[in-house]
Design a protein around this motif. Structure first.
Motif, mmCIF file in Angstrom:
data_model
loop_
_atom_site.group_PDB
_atom_site.id
_atom_site.type_symbol
_atom_site.label_atom_id
_atom_site.label_comp_id
_atom_site.label_asym_id
_atom_site.label_seq_id
_atom_site.Cartn_x
_atom_site.Cartn_y
_atom_site.Cartn_z
ATOM 1 N N GLU A 62 0.794 -1.282 0.059
ATOM 2 C CA GLU A 62 0.118 0.067 -0.033
ATOM 3 C C GLU A 62 0.835 1.301 -0.120
ATOM 4 O OE1 GLU A 62 -3.311 0.364 -0.504
ATOM 5 O OE2 GLU A 62 -3.095 -1.863 -0.737
ATOM 6 N N LYS A 65 2.391 1.619 -3.426
ATOM 7 C CA LYS A 65 0.935 2.176 -4.371
ATOM 8 C C LYS A 65 0.847 3.646 -4.208
ATOM 9 C CE LYS A 65 -1.675 -2.147 -4.860
ATOM 10 N NZ LYS A 65 -2.956 -2.526 -4.555
ATOM 11 N N ASP A 68 3.749 5.394 -5.768
ATOM 12 C CA ASP A 68 3.756 5.290 -7.216
ATOM 13 C C ASP A 68 2.622 6.644 -7.677
ATOM 14 O OD1 ASP A 68 5.523 3.510 -7.415
ATOM 15 O OD2 ASP A 68 4.198 1.818 -7.823
ATOM 16 N N ARG A 69 1.644 6.573 -7.024
ATOM 17 C CA ARG A 69 0.455 7.552 -7.392
ATOM 18 C C ARG A 69 0.785 8.899 -7.205
ATOM 19 N NH1 ARG A 69 -2.752 10.809 -5.447
ATOM 20 N NH2 ARG A 69 -2.387 10.569 -3.395
#
Length: 176
Positions: A62, A65, A68-69
């Motif tokens: 998480e 992620k 990366d976002r």
């Protein structure tokens, strides 16, 4: 003299080492290499190392992620421009990738289907060369099975009809 890699793979069954995590005595070949060039072996056995890596992936999944976002948002304009330039530079690759990812077919499959349809739309029989654009891949949205190739107007019409089939039938019966 044999190097440790050779020993590790061939004649180490009798050499034992204690795992730093589970504290079990195990054969040397049950420990992963830390650096093969330097013949260094990790202190944790392969089983324990695998468990730790799985746990870390779960924990960091998480977090990664989200990183990366954030990174994508920072570089969005650059990424979008790069993708646009790539698609313009390599249209065949892009088309091939899209066919495979969206419909599970290759460019060859598309060409064969087009040939079977005599280069015509499967519904209105408009010739693709006269139409001036490539045909859409018509597929069942539930099963994913490719049904044929359609021109844009037929593809849109069929899609709309599938969504509102009952209303079309009701309307035609009402005004017959």
């Amino acid at each position: 003299m044999y190097d440790l890699l050779y020993l590790h793979n061939n004649i180490i069954s009798h050499i034992m080492k204690k795992c730093s995590i589970c504290k079990e005595e195990k054969e040397l070949n049950e420990f992963p290499f830390q650096n093969k060039k330097l013949n260094k072996i990790m202190s944790a056995c392969k089983v324990c190392k695998s468990i730790i890596q799985k746990e870390n992936r779960k924990k960091l999944g998480e977090i990664q992620k989200e990183k990366d976002r954030i990174s994508y948002q920072k570089n969005k304009e650059h990424r979008v421009n790069y993708a646009r330039e790539y698609r313009a530079k390599y249209p065949e690759r892009t088309r091939s990738t899209n066919l495979k990812q969206k419909y599970g077919i290759t460019q060859n499959d598309y060409d064969k289907t087009l040939s079977i349809q005599n280069n015509k739309c499967a519904i209105c029989e408009r010739d693709m060369n006269e139409y001036g654009k490539i045909f859409c891949v018509d597929h069942n949205h539930t099963t994913g099975k490719v049904r044929g190739l359609l021109c844009d107007p037929c593809n849109y019409g069929l899609g709309f009809y599938e969504k509102h089939k009952d209303k079309y039938i009701e309307y035609l019966k009402k005004h017959d």
